[in-house]
Design a protein around this motif. Sequence first.
Motif, PDB file in Angstrom:
ATOM      1  N   ALA A  87      63.968  -2.958  -7.169  1.00  0.00           N
ATOM      2  CA  ALA A  87      64.746  -2.453  -6.029  1.00  0.00           C
ATOM      3  C   ALA A  87      63.964  -2.581  -4.726  1.00  0.00           C
ATOM      4  O   ALA A  87      64.542  -2.562  -3.646  1.00  0.00           O
ATOM      5  CB  ALA A  87      65.152  -1.005  -6.270  1.00  0.00           C
ATOM      6  N   LYS A  88      62.648  -2.707  -4.808  1.00  0.00           N
ATOM      7  CA  LYS A  88      61.847  -2.794  -3.581  1.00  0.00           C
ATOM      8  C   LYS A  88      61.049  -4.103  -3.505  1.00  0.00           C
ATOM      9  O   LYS A  88      60.064  -4.183  -2.776  1.00  0.00           O
ATOM     10  CB  LYS A  88      60.911  -1.582  -3.490  1.00  0.00           C
ATOM     11  CG  LYS A  88      59.973  -1.488  -4.666  1.00  0.00           C
ATOM     12  CD  LYS A  88      59.089  -0.266  -4.611  1.00  0.00           C
ATOM     13  CE  LYS A  88      58.184  -0.274  -5.824  1.00  0.00           C
ATOM     14  NZ  LYS A  88      57.412   0.918  -6.021  1.00  0.00           N
ATOM     15  N   ALA A  89      61.478  -5.102  -4.263  1.00  0.00           N
ATOM     16  CA  ALA A  89      60.782  -6.391  -4.255  1.00  0.00           C
ATOM     17  C   ALA A  89      61.635  -7.416  -3.518  1.00  0.00           C
ATOM     18  O   ALA A  89      62.740  -7.730  -3.954  1.00  0.00           O
ATOM     19  CB  ALA A  89      60.506  -6.845  -5.687  1.00  0.00           C
ATOM     20  N   TYR A  90      61.124  -7.923  -2.392  1.00  0.00           N
ATOM     21  CA  TYR A  90      61.931  -8.791  -1.541  1.00  0.00           C
ATOM     22  C   TYR A  90      61.223 -10.077  -1.157  1.00  0.00           C
ATOM     23  O   TYR A  90      60.010 -10.130  -1.040  1.00  0.00           O
ATOM     24  CB  TYR A  90      62.266  -8.079  -0.222  1.00  0.00           C
ATOM     25  CG  TYR A  90      62.988  -6.778  -0.367  1.00  0.00           C
ATOM     26  CD1 TYR A  90      64.366  -6.753  -0.540  1.00  0.00           C
ATOM     27  CD2 TYR A  90      62.293  -5.570  -0.304  1.00  0.00           C
ATOM     28  CE1 TYR A  90      65.042  -5.547  -0.649  1.00  0.00           C
ATOM     29  CE2 TYR A  90      62.955  -4.359  -0.413  1.00  0.00           C
ATOM     30  CZ  TYR A  90      64.331  -4.354  -0.589  1.00  0.00           C
ATOM     31  OH  TYR A  90      64.989  -3.173  -0.694  1.00  0.00           O
ATOM     32  N   GLU A  91      62.065 -11.080  -0.930  1.00  0.00           N
ATOM     33  CA  GLU A  91      61.612 -12.303  -0.308  1.00  0.00           C
ATOM     34  C   GLU A  91      62.326 -12.384   1.039  1.00  0.00           C
ATOM     35  O   GLU A  91      63.544 -12.247   1.104  1.00  0.00           O
ATOM     36  CB  GLU A  91      61.997 -13.496  -1.179  1.00  0.00           C
ATOM     37  CG  GLU A  91      61.555 -14.819  -0.630  1.00  0.00           C
ATOM     38  CD  GLU A  91      61.898 -15.952  -1.597  1.00  0.00           C
ATOM     39  OE1 GLU A  91      61.035 -16.307  -2.403  1.00  0.00           O
ATOM     40  OE2 GLU A  91      63.040 -16.447  -1.537  1.00  0.00           O
ATOM     41  N   ILE A  92      61.553 -12.582   2.101  1.00  0.00           N
ATOM     42  CA  ILE A  92      62.131 -12.596   3.442  1.00  0.00           C
ATOM     43  C   ILE A  92      61.825 -13.956   4.050  1.00  0.00           C
ATOM     44  O   ILE A  92      60.669 -14.393   4.060  1.00  0.00           O
ATOM     45  CB  ILE A  92      61.503 -11.475   4.304  1.00  0.00           C
ATOM     46  CG1 ILE A  92      61.781 -10.121   3.636  1.00  0.00           C
ATOM     47  CG2 ILE A  92      62.049 -11.509   5.729  1.00  0.00           C
ATOM     48  CD1 ILE A  92      60.847  -9.020   4.061  1.00  0.00           C
ATOM     49  N   SER A  93      62.867 -14.630   4.512  1.00  0.00           N
ATOM     50  CA  SER A  93      62.612 -15.963   5.070  1.00  0.00           C
ATOM     51  C   SER A  93      63.421 -16.200   6.331  1.00  0.00           C
ATOM     52  O   SER A  93      64.477 -15.601   6.539  1.00  0.00           O
ATOM     53  CB  SER A  93      62.907 -17.036   4.021  1.00  0.00           C
ATOM     54  OG  SER A  93      64.272 -17.013   3.698  1.00  0.00           O
ATOM     55  N   GLY A  94      62.908 -17.101   7.176  1.00  0.00           N
ATOM     56  CA  GLY A  94      63.571 -17.432   8.436  1.00  0.00           C
ATOM     57  C   GLY A  94      62.558 -18.033   9.392  1.00  0.00           C
ATOM     58  O   GLY A  94      61.420 -18.322   9.000  1.00  0.00           O
ATOM     59  N   PRO A  95      62.956 -18.192  10.651  1.00  0.00           N
ATOM     60  CA  PRO A  95      62.009 -18.715  11.642  1.00  0.00           C
ATOM     61  C   PRO A  95      60.777 -17.811  11.735  1.00  0.00           C
ATOM     62  O   PRO A  95      60.918 -16.582  11.748  1.00  0.00           O
ATOM     63  CB  PRO A  95      62.810 -18.657  12.949  1.00  0.00           C
ATOM     64  CG  PRO A  95      64.249 -18.647  12.520  1.00  0.00           C
ATOM     65  CD  PRO A  95      64.281 -17.938  11.214  1.00  0.00           C
ATOM     66  N   SER A  96      59.605 -18.448  11.755  1.00  0.00           N
ATOM     67  CA  SER A  96      58.320 -17.741  11.721  1.00  0.00           C
ATOM     68  C   SER A  96      58.258 -16.478  12.579  1.00  0.00           C
ATOM     69  O   SER A  96      57.921 -15.397  12.100  1.00  0.00           O
ATOM     70  CB  SER A  96      57.224 -18.673  12.199  1.00  0.00           C
ATOM     71  OG  SER A  96      56.594 -19.235  11.116  1.00  0.00           O
TER      72      SER A  96
END
Lengths: 125, 289
Positions: free
Chosen positions: B218-227
Amino acid sequence: MHFEFDQSAPLYQQLADQLAEMIFTGIFKEGEQVPSTTQLSQELNMNPATILKGMNQLVDQHLLEKRRGRGMFVLPGAQKQLAHQHREAFYQDYVASLVTEAQRLGIDEEQLLALIKRGYQNGKA
Amino acid sequence: MEKLKVQTITKRYGRKVILDAVSFELQPAKIYGLLGRNGAGKSTLLNIITNRIFANQGAVMLGEQNVNNNQASLGQFYLMSEAELNLKHTKIKDLFSGAELAYGNFDFENARRMLTAFKISEDQTLAKLSTGLKTAAKLTVALNVNADYIFLDEPTLGLDANHRELFYHELMRTYGERPRTFVISTHLINEVQQLLENVIILDRGKIIVDEPVIDLLAKAYEISGPSNLVDQYTHGLKILTSHNFSRIKTVTVVEKLAEQRTLPDQVKVDHLDLQKTFTALTDGGNEGE
């Protein structure tokens, strides 16, 4: 009966959603028993605690009821309630995202309405 | 059934610290994953719990009893491991009778049914089986032995995909019929994820995770996008891994994201599965034993 799982949401949530869908489409009818935690655990190779958590969500939503020592049963009115929920979710799941995507693509309101009309015409055929 | 408590276990080989004050509890009738990279100390830990080797410090308690040399307590534990007692002429049925002798109430009927499913005969000699079928035979013993705590160290070694599926199914079946504690140590994290209720992660001799799988994910995330936007959004978070490709930055975090963090349009937040969570948390770990 077919379940499919991915990483989009917690497993118990996906299980609850898919069981609800099976109730909605009438695979499990009102008043009927749904498979037990143990049966589902063996069928899906999934920890029974996860299954129970998913089922308890449906109990909380008054779609299923626990009958002591007998198992879980679909409550009367479950299908109607799910139909209502689906209509409520329709705006958020489809309309709102449709408008967002249209804006991203530079499709204006008039063009979008025309496209929806076209969809209706194709749907009739 | 009583709780099993591992209390500040330390194990050293020479100067090398294999386990560093490891503490955790195992509840009755739950399925645990014990995860760790090669050399993290998993097998050492399982061997200490089951009294096959001894710790330099600390204790393993079953309820109020120290299990060290305590036959009554140890009679509740069963360890299936790679270790071969490979007596040249041992047949599979000898393993069954051995388990009956040591633990009593061995489930011969279910064991024979499982062997048939694995397409092995109980008259076959263990030494003559392939690695995979040896594993299948050992698993058959482990799932039918009469013990409250079953430790499975690399239970899928050499098993083909069909036999692994069969093992997962048999595990759920026996667990449904008689709930008891299983601790599964494996590298096939994706395959066992949905079998587990709790997960313990060992990293370089220390416990870094000990909680329900649901809570961890529930608290494990991958965050992606412009630097620059990813940096803004993740400001103040502990970044576990970071990867740049062209102008896209992808980072992983394992901590709760406060609701008030506003997510920029171009930044995407996805949940991690258990394997990705594990690799993110143990990326600094050493490899090789």
